[in-house]
Design a protein around this motif. Structure first.
Motif, PDB file in Angstrom:
ATOM      1  N   GLY A 110       0.821  -1.175  -0.020  1.00  0.00           N
ATOM      2  CA  GLY A 110      -0.125   0.123  -0.092  1.00  0.00           C
ATOM      3  C   GLY A 110       0.910   1.138   0.033  1.00  0.00           C
ATOM      4  N   ARG A 111       1.811   1.343   0.656  1.00  0.00           N
ATOM      5  CA  ARG A 111       2.932   2.468   0.841  1.00  0.00           C
ATOM      6  C   ARG A 111       3.596   2.615  -0.591  1.00  0.00           C
ATOM      7  NH1 ARG A 111       4.089   0.275   5.831  1.00  0.00           N
ATOM      8  NH2 ARG A 111       6.113  -0.378   5.332  1.00  0.00           N
ATOM      9  N   ILE A 112       4.135   1.611  -1.188  1.00  0.00           N
ATOM     10  CA  ILE A 112       4.948   2.008  -2.457  1.00  0.00           C
ATOM     11  C   ILE A 112       4.821   1.160  -3.436  1.00  0.00           C
ATOM     12  CG2 ILE A 112       6.700   2.602  -0.562  1.00  0.00           C
ATOM     13  CD1 ILE A 112       8.213  -0.120  -1.651  1.00  0.00           C
ATOM     14  N   ALA A 113       3.989   0.251  -3.545  1.00  0.00           N
ATOM     15  CA  ALA A 113       3.662  -0.565  -4.883  1.00  0.00           C
ATOM     16  C   ALA A 113       2.678   0.207  -5.718  1.00  0.00           C
ATOM     17  CB  ALA A 113       3.419  -1.972  -4.747  1.00  0.00           C
ATOM     18  N   ASP A 114       2.842  -0.310  -7.045  1.00  0.00           N
ATOM     19  CA  ASP A 114       1.736  -0.164  -8.241  1.00  0.00           C
ATOM     20  C   ASP A 114       0.381  -0.874  -8.155  1.00  0.00           C
ATOM     21  OD1 ASP A 114       3.152   2.558  -9.156  1.00  0.00           O
ATOM     22  OD2 ASP A 114       4.542   1.003  -9.947  1.00  0.00           O
ATOM     23  N   GLY A 115       0.997  -2.015  -7.566  1.00  0.00           N
ATOM     24  CA  GLY A 115      -0.089  -3.096  -7.413  1.00  0.00           C
ATOM     25  C   GLY A 115       0.001  -4.197  -6.806  1.00  0.00           C
ATOM     26  N   TRP A 116      -1.224  -5.190  -6.390  1.00  0.00           N
ATOM     27  CA  TRP A 116      -1.061  -6.244  -5.636  1.00  0.00           C
ATOM     28  C   TRP A 116      -1.548  -7.402  -6.579  1.00  0.00           C
ATOM     29  CZ3 TRP A 116      -5.080  -8.487  -2.253  1.00  0.00           C
ATOM     30  CH2 TRP A 116      -4.781  -9.746  -1.593  1.00  0.00           C
ATOM     31  N   ALA A 117      -0.365  -8.359  -6.953  1.00  0.00           N
ATOM     32  CA  ALA A 117      -0.600  -9.516  -7.425  1.00  0.00           C
ATOM     33  C   ALA A 117      -0.874 -10.636  -6.264  1.00  0.00           C
ATOM     34  CB  ALA A 117       0.576 -10.012  -8.229  1.00  0.00           C
ATOM     35  N   ALA A 118      -2.201 -10.588  -5.907  1.00  0.00           N
ATOM     36  CA  ALA A 118      -2.434 -11.459  -4.873  1.00  0.00           C
ATOM     37  C   ALA A 118      -2.124 -12.964  -4.916  1.00  0.00           C
ATOM     38  CB  ALA A 118      -3.931 -11.527  -4.537  1.00  0.00           C
ATOM     39  N   PRO A 119      -1.279 -13.529  -4.047  1.00  0.00           N
ATOM     40  CA  PRO A 119      -0.964 -14.961  -4.383  1.00  0.00           C
ATOM     41  C   PRO A 119      -2.051 -15.756  -4.541  1.00  0.00           C
ATOM     42  CG  PRO A 119       0.393 -13.772  -2.619  1.00  0.00           C
ATOM     43  CD  PRO A 119      -0.850 -13.099  -2.661  1.00  0.00           C
ATOM     44  N   ILE A 120      -1.875 -17.188  -5.177  1.00  0.00           N
ATOM     45  CA  ILE A 120      -2.961 -18.112  -5.293  1.00  0.00           C
ATOM     46  C   ILE A 120      -3.336 -18.274  -3.900  1.00  0.00           C
ATOM     47  CG2 ILE A 120      -2.130 -18.689  -7.375  1.00  0.00           C
ATOM     48  CD1 ILE A 120      -1.070 -21.086  -6.434  1.00  0.00           C
ATOM     49  N   PRO A 121      -4.462 -18.887  -3.801  1.00  0.00           N
ATOM     50  CA  PRO A 121      -4.914 -19.421  -2.407  1.00  0.00           C
ATOM     51  C   PRO A 121      -4.259 -20.347  -1.576  1.00  0.00           C
ATOM     52  CG  PRO A 121      -6.857 -19.256  -3.876  1.00  0.00           C
ATOM     53  CD  PRO A 121      -5.592 -18.954  -4.756  1.00  0.00           C
ATOM     54  N   HIS A 122      -3.225 -21.018  -2.489  1.00  0.00           N
ATOM     55  CA  HIS A 122      -2.402 -21.836  -1.843  1.00  0.00           C
ATOM     56  C   HIS A 122      -1.439 -21.142  -0.727  1.00  0.00           C
ATOM     57  CE1 HIS A 122       0.241 -25.469  -1.119  1.00  0.00           C
ATOM     58  NE2 HIS A 122       1.204 -24.707  -1.209  1.00  0.00           N
ATOM     59  N   TYR A 123      -1.288 -19.978  -0.904  1.00  0.00           N
ATOM     60  CA  TYR A 123      -0.313 -19.139  -0.142  1.00  0.00           C
ATOM     61  C   TYR A 123      -1.130 -17.934   0.677  1.00  0.00           C
ATOM     62  CZ  TYR A 123       3.128 -20.872  -3.405  1.00  0.00           C
ATOM     63  OH  TYR A 123       3.864 -22.191  -4.194  1.00  0.00           O
ATOM     64  N   LEU A 124      -2.285 -17.896   0.093  1.00  0.00           N
ATOM     65  CA  LEU A 124      -2.976 -17.058   0.838  1.00  0.00           C
ATOM     66  C   LEU A 124      -4.469 -17.266   0.588  1.00  0.00           C
ATOM     67  CD1 LEU A 124      -2.991 -14.295   2.551  1.00  0.00           C
ATOM     68  CD2 LEU A 124      -3.506 -13.043   0.447  1.00  0.00           C
ATOM     69  N   PRO A 125      -5.096 -17.829   1.555  1.00  0.00           N
ATOM     70  CA  PRO A 125      -6.485 -18.428   1.455  1.00  0.00           C
ATOM     71  C   PRO A 125      -7.527 -17.350   1.243  1.00  0.00           C
ATOM     72  CG  PRO A 125      -5.391 -19.491   3.552  1.00  0.00           C
ATOM     73  CD  PRO A 125      -4.579 -18.377   2.911  1.00  0.00           C
TER      74      PRO A 125
END
Length: 300
Positions: free
Chosen positions: A182-197
């Protein structure tokens, strides 16, 4: 309210045994009008070839498709050179390269390949330093001096500038990493649910938005990418987004899932990770799921 500039893509793995298929599918994604292609980056995996070489080839064989590493293994790729690689790929493709970065995973494999072994706080600090260096390398004036705990450049002349403002998207997982996004990136490539449910996606979105606001940034300017594993089937089936259960339903069911993620969880970009990658699944995603999702959301 969902944002109207929706984007849709597909992810493919650069496996040695399937390089011809990957190239053909990339050309098909391009002709079918998809927006994005993500290519996995696990340099330590013996069955995978170099992701950036694959991306260069794919960009040369397509015309409109934007391509990105999903996500680049930062610990095995120096940031100054990564910035130059990114700018070069962007220039060669007329502005169709984006850069998704990962702070690191599989530390024993990374270390075995000659890379560092970092704690989570160290990895986040390294990601922040690398982002500063990469962006500085894209501004062709003066000299770049960054003296960090993990990366240092001392007076290098930057350049070249990329063909377009390359997005830097973080594949962040935990609360601290999401706050950095949120502070510095242009985007969030959400990890697949295996890593982030799935259950953690809403909380992660809120952390990113809050951190962006506190940093004086517009949260709406940050790309929010959902990466979804599953199979597009012929039969409707109920879908419950829990844990890491793949989505297996028909195109109409997929469209409802994507529309709900747009309106309820704040995603604007959707990248499909097919369980059975191939022409059939790619065509169904592009020709059935994408238009059905747009129709549900009232987006042309």
């Amino acid at each position: 309210m969902c944002r109207m500039n929706l984007r849709f893509g597909i992810q493919l793995a650069p496996d040695t045994a399937a390089l011809g298929d990957l190239r053909a599918l990339a050309r098909l994604a391009d002709s079918e009008g998809l927006d994005l292609l993500g290519v996995q980056d696990h340099p330590y995996a013996p069955q995978q070839v170099d992701t950036f070489a694959v991306i260069a080839t794919v960009l040369a064989e397509t015309t409109t498709l934007r391509v990105f590493p999903d996500v680049a293994s930062l610990p095995l790729r120096g940031p100054a050179m990564l910035g130059k690689q990114a700018a070069t790929l962007d220039l060669l493709s007329g502005g169709r390269f984006e850069l998704a970065l990962g702070a690191g995973a599989y530390w024993p494999a990374i270390a075995a390949m000659g890379g560092p072994s970092r704690t989570n706080p160290e990895a986040l600090k390294a990601l922040e330093e690398a982002t500063e260096i990469i962006r500085a390398m894209w501004r062709p004036d003066g000299r770049v001096k960054v003296h960090g705990d993990h990366y240092t450049v001392d007076g290098v002349k930057p350049g070249p500038a990329p063909a377009h403002p390359i997005g830097i998207w973080f594949g962040s997982v935990g609360p601290r990493a999401n706050a950095l996004t949120g502070r510095i990136a242009d985007g969030w490539a959400a990890p697949i649910p295996h890593y982030l449910p799935y259950e953690k996606w809403r909380e992660a979105q809120d952390i990113i938005s809050t951190a962006a606001t506190e940093a004086g940034r517009d949260p709406a300017a940050i790309t929010r990418m959902a990466q979804l594993v599953g199979d597009i089937t012929d039969s409707p089936a109920p879908v419950t987004l829990e844990g890491e259960i793949p989505i297996r339903t028909d195109a109409a069911g997929w469209a409802r899932v994507l529309a709900d993620l747009a309106t309820g969880t704040g995603f604007d970009t959707f990248v499909y990770w097919p369980e059975n990658p191939g022409e059939t699944q790619l065509r169904r995603w592009a020709a059935e799921v994408v238009p059905a999702t747009r129709a549900l959301l009232g987006v042309g």
